[in-house]
Design an enzyme around this catalytic site. Structure first.
Site, PDB file in Angstrom:
ATOM      1  CE1 TYR A   1      -4.054   2.040   0.682  1.00  0.00           C
ATOM      2  CE2 TYR A   1      -2.645   3.205   2.246  1.00  0.00           C
ATOM      3  CZ  TYR A   1      -3.812   3.119   1.507  1.00  0.00           C
ATOM      4  OH  TYR A   1      -4.746   4.131   1.605  1.00  0.00           O
TER       5      TYR A   1
ATOM      6  CE  LYS B   1      -3.592   4.943  -1.564  1.00  0.00           C
ATOM      7  NZ  LYS B   1      -4.644   5.455  -2.446  1.00  0.00           N
TER       8      LYS B   1
END
Length: 206
Positions: free
Chosen positions: A155, A159
């Site tokens: 993640y 990002k």
């Protein structure tokens, strides 16, 4: 301004917690809001609820991890409603776990949903924005893309990738009147965050 003359904004992952809040605020701000979804049943329930609350929001289906699926959705929106002026790349998932135990599937799923989706959606609207000399691309990143977070190698990488993508594309299209920005929220009590194990949430809060 009537509905036909409003600027059109597309929000991906519209039926999630952040997506719902953004759709409502953009609608209040006078945009013609179009939401993207993947789960038909969830979208049906979401649409009924949001319409009942007085928000007239169009929904279009696409798997944002699939380039051609996104292309068909954009084509449909632009032929039925009009050109997309603003794109909010909000769709995303988590598949948390220690990197030493992370599966390739969990890595691929998060990179596809959170980063490749940004390429897919932006690529299909950017040339129209350049031609019209106006456009807004807003990428919903996360504080974890900057500082990292235990159990979120996939993640956080996705990002952080958004930031590099945003900075580069902003340089390329600024002269055409198109802006590209990221927003990096902290933790908000959405369904996705509340699905994180309680122990982990307690550590985050502390």
């Amino acid at each position: 301004m009537d509905r036909q003359n409003k600027r059109i904004v597309l929000v991906t992952g519209a039926t999630g917690g952040l997506g719902t809040a953004m759709c409502k605020e953009l609608y209040k701000d006078g945009f013609h809001v179009v939401g993207n979804y993947r789960n038909k049943q969830k979208a049906y329930e979401w649409s009924a609820k949001i319409n009942e609350a007085g928000f007239n929001i169009d929904l279009y289906e696409a798997d944002v991890t699939d380039f051609d699926s996104v292309g068909l959705m954009i084509q449909k929106i632009e032929s039925e409603i009009g050109p997309i002026d603003t794109l909010v790349n909000n769709a995303g998932i988590t598949r948390d776990g220690r990197f030493s135990k992370m599966s390739r599937d969990d890595w691929d799923a998060v990179i596809s949903s959170n980063l490749t989706s940004v390429f897919n959606c932006t690529r299909h609207v950017i040339n129209g924005m350049i031609e019209r000399k106006f456009g807004r691309i807003i990428n919903i990143s996360s504080v974890n893309g900057q500082r990292g977070q235990f159990g979120q190698a996939n993640y956080s990488a996705a990002k952080a990738g958004m930031h590099g993508f945003t900075k580069t594309l902003a340089m390329e299209v600024a002269k055409y009147g198109v802006t590209v920005n990221t927003i990096s929220p902290g933790y908000i009590g959405t369904d996705m965050v509340m699905a994180v194990p309680e122990k982990v949430r307690e550590q985050i809060v502390s």
